[in-house]
Design an enzyme around this catalytic site. Structure first.
Site, mmCIF file in Angstrom:
data_model
loop_
_atom_site.group_PDB
_atom_site.id
_atom_site.type_symbol
_atom_site.label_atom_id
_atom_site.label_comp_id
_atom_site.label_asym_id
_atom_site.label_seq_id
_atom_site.Cartn_x
_atom_site.Cartn_y
_atom_site.Cartn_z
ATOM 1 N N HIS A 190 0.827 -1.209 0.000
ATOM 2 C CA HIS A 190 0.000 0.000 0.000
ATOM 3 C C HIS A 190 0.854 1.249 0.000
ATOM 4 O O HIS A 190 0.439 2.292 -0.483
ATOM 5 C CB HIS A 190 -0.989 -0.043 1.163
ATOM 6 C CG HIS A 190 -2.036 -1.069 0.919
ATOM 7 N ND1 HIS A 190 -1.904 -2.349 1.373
ATOM 8 C CD2 HIS A 190 -3.155 -1.040 0.166
ATOM 9 C CE1 HIS A 190 -2.930 -3.060 0.943
ATOM 10 N NE2 HIS A 190 -3.705 -2.293 0.203
ATOM 11 N N CYS A 504 -9.955 -3.893 -10.200
ATOM 12 C CA CYS A 504 -9.424 -2.678 -9.578
ATOM 13 C C CYS A 504 -8.040 -2.891 -8.975
ATOM 14 O O CYS A 504 -7.507 -2.007 -8.316
ATOM 15 C CB CYS A 504 -10.393 -2.129 -8.533
ATOM 16 S SG CYS A 504 -10.668 -3.258 -7.168
HETATM 17 C C1 PEP Z 1 -6.792 -5.627 -4.460
HETATM 18 O O1 PEP Z 1 -6.606 -6.431 -3.549
HETATM 19 O O2 PEP Z 1 -6.571 -5.870 -5.675
HETATM 20 C C2 PEP Z 1 -7.282 -4.269 -4.162
HETATM 21 C C3 PEP Z 1 -7.615 -3.418 -5.102
HETATM 22 O O3 PEP Z 1 -7.366 -3.927 -2.846
HETATM 23 P P1 PEP Z 1 -6.128 -3.463 -1.940
HETATM 24 O O4 PEP Z 1 -4.938 -3.279 -2.849
HETATM 25 O O5 PEP Z 1 -6.563 -2.204 -1.271
HETATM 26 O O6 PEP Z 1 -5.971 -4.602 -1.000
#
Ligand code: PEP
Ligand code: MG
Length: 577
Positions: A190, A504
């Site tokens: 993140h 996403c």
């Molecule tokens: C994912 O896991 O692909 C996602 C978009 O969520 P995050 O990256 O916030 O875990």
């Protein structure tokens, strides 16, 4: 002397600046003394740092409720006990007052002394408490250094460190840091996602960086290739300037696509939504003609301060997001704190044995009394200002969706009774990022209004490969036949129901993968605004019919190399101007 190093480019952009090296641990601190006249001031500084950390732990403790209170509480209580340990405090006083050691070095000596006592214990449990000592001493050390960092700032510098927490990166960016190099870390963390969102060049997984780079060295870094040049020579500077010119030319070429549709050569509209976390992201998404917001990660609201934001604070943030998109749909994801997103507010467990498999996402939202309800109320109130959808993270099966749906129905009724303006109904969707949800989707697709495939987590859980562990090398890869087959089957289930399905995960923002996603049946992508125009350019140069005809060959590929070959064969060519 000039030296070249390599890491992994995690957030694009080049930077030229002086290095600011942050040593990884308090233990690295070298011996330093203070003058007798300064000892009391030094001690006061140390006490203030200890008090600050005590306050932080107290605040976390106060915010614990329900299922979390017991487990996390024990851990925090132990840390408080360590910080109040008379021997530790007395020892520090002695070291500074009589030994005239600087606060950092006194901390290090006390850490080593305590660690030696614990190391000598027979009981493995007590021996393992050294970790807690390191954690507590590390926090005090960080508190001491925050004071210094505030004084000096990192403006115009490139930070070189072992790791960066997501909660740190915004602060560093607003201080004016030019770029960051970390010896560990991964492109999918993140922290990396946030760096891309802030357009802050970031290189991760550069293990030699801390040993090779000294404070004050001049660096050129390239966040695309992961290249680091220490003390660049004239030809490096020429290359750097040429790269800046190239980046500018490319930006200009892409800007022309801002008002163009994201239509394939054979006329199919691919809806491009934006992943947006900040006000700037929202403005950029709007300006680039995104169809809406496909993923708003609310956890970043929770990462900012030490307080859990209340209903009104959340409502204002969601309402502003909705207003910022002027009638385009906004998809708000409920809280996904846990694992690497441990927050300042103390909601997430810090010491879970297996955090990626632990209490995160919807599990945490439901375990903590009132958390989900407050968030749903805030989102529902924002729906009075424009179209909103709710996306639930870490869904593993039908039960969680039903529970959230019931709560949402109740919240909408309550708000109506209170005379609050909301949409009559709000679409509810699930992140498909846990393999069980992907496989069992046919059993609960009818309970959902839409889905969004979270490939970042789906890949990690499907391949049993931690998305943040750089030691795994190429093992963590969306280009595994199992990933493609699973995504394909999920898309087929959604299409059969006429249910909107997007991707996403970070793969959606990499234009090289666009042909692959279209071939798998995806017609909606949600990606950070920064690569949005590149992906639009790729879409406009692709023929969907042609790609779909080649999907069977893609699904037959036996390994990553076969998938790479398929990708190479379908890459569009863009004319330079
Ligand atoms: C994912 O896991 O692909 C996602 C978009 O969520 P995050 O990256 O916030 O875990
Ligand atoms: Mg995820």
């Amino acid at each position: 002397m000039r030296q070249g190093l390599h890491g992994q480019g995690a957030s694009r952009g080049s930077a030229l600046g002086r290095a600011r090296v942050r040593e990884p641990h308090a233990l690295e601190v070298a011996e330093a003394r203070v003058a007798p006249a300064e000892a009391e001031a030094e001690l006061a500084r140390l006490h203030a740092a200890i008090e600050q950390v005590r306050g932080e732990i107290r605040a976390m403790r106060d915010q614990l409720h329900g299922a979390l209170a017991h487990e996390v509480g024990e851990f925090l209580d132990l840390h408080t006990l360590l910080l109040e340990d008379p021997e530790l405090l007395h020892g520090l006083d002695e070291l500074v007052r009589s030994g005239l050691y600087g606060a950092d070095y006194a901390l290090r000596l006390q850490r080593d002394r305590l660690a030696a006592v614990f190391e000598g214990m027979d009981d493995a449990y007590f021996r393992s408490r050294i970790e807690d000592i390191d954690h507590v001493i590390g926090r005090v050390h960080a508190a001491l250094h925050d004071h210094e960092a505030e004084l000096q700032g990192v403006a115009g510098e490139i930070l070189v460190t072992d790791a960066i927490a997501p909660s740190e990166i915004g602060r560093l960016h607003s201080q004016g840091v030019l770029g960051i190099v970390t010896s560990g870390g991964s492109m999918l963390s993140h922290t990396a996602i946030l760096a891309r969102s802030l357009h802050l060049p970031l290189i991760v997984n550069a293990p030699q960086a801390l040993g090779a780079i000294n404070d004050g060295d001049v660096l050129v870094i390239d966040g695309s290739t992961g290249e680091i040049v220490i003390e660049p020579g004239p030809s490096d500077l020429r290359v750097y300037r040429a790269r800046l010119r190239e980046e500018k030319r490319e930006r200009k070429q892409l800007r022309r696509l801002r008002r163009e549709p994201s239509k394939t050569l054979d006329g199919v509209d691919i809806r491009l939504y934006a992943n947006a976390e900040s006000r700037e992201d929202v403005a950029e998404a709007h300006a680039l003609g995104a169809a809406g917001i496909g993923l708003y990660r609310t956890e970043f609201l929770f990462l900012q301060g030490r307080e859990v934001p209340d209903e009104d604070a959340q409502f204002r943030a969601y309402r502003d997001l909705v207003l910022g998109m002027t009638g385009r749909t906004v998809t708000i994801r409920t809280l996904d704190i846990g694992a690497d997103k441990a927050d300042n507010s103390g909601l997430a467990l810090r010491n879970e044995p297996n955090p990626a498999l632990g209490l995160r996402g919807v599990r945490l939202s439901m375990a903590r009394t009132g958390l989900l309800e407050t968030q749903l109320r805030a989102i529902a109130r924002a729906s009075g200002y424009g179209p909103v959808r709710i996306l639930v993270p870490m869904v593993s099966g039908r039960e969680e969706v039903i529970a959230v749906r019931q709560l949402l129905t109740r919240v909408l009724k309550d708000l109506a009774r209170e005379g609050q303006e909301t949409a009559a109904q709000i679409a509810l969707g699930a992140m498909i990022e846990v393999p069980s949800a992907a496989i069992a989707l046919p059993t609960f697709a009818r309970d959902l209004d839409f889905i969004s495939i979270g490939t970042n987590d789906l890949v990690q859980y499907l391949l049993a490969a931690d998305r943040n562990n750089d030691a795994l090398g190429d093992l963590y890869s969306p280009l595994h036949p199992a990933v493609l087959r699973l995504v394909h089957s999920v898309v087929r289930v959604a299409r059969a129901r006429g249910m909107p399905a997007s991707i996403c995960g970070e793969i959606a923002g990499d234009a090289r993968f666009t042909p692959l996603l279209l071939a798998l049946g995806i017609e909606e992508l949600s990606l950070h605004p920064s690569p949005l125009l590149e992906v639009r350019r790729a879409i406009r140069a692709l023929d969907l019919g042609h790609l779909r005809a080649r999907a069977p060959a893609l699904l037959r590929a036996r390994d990553r190399a076969g998938i790479e070959r398929w990708l190479d064969a379908v890459q569009p060519v863009h004319a330079a101007d």
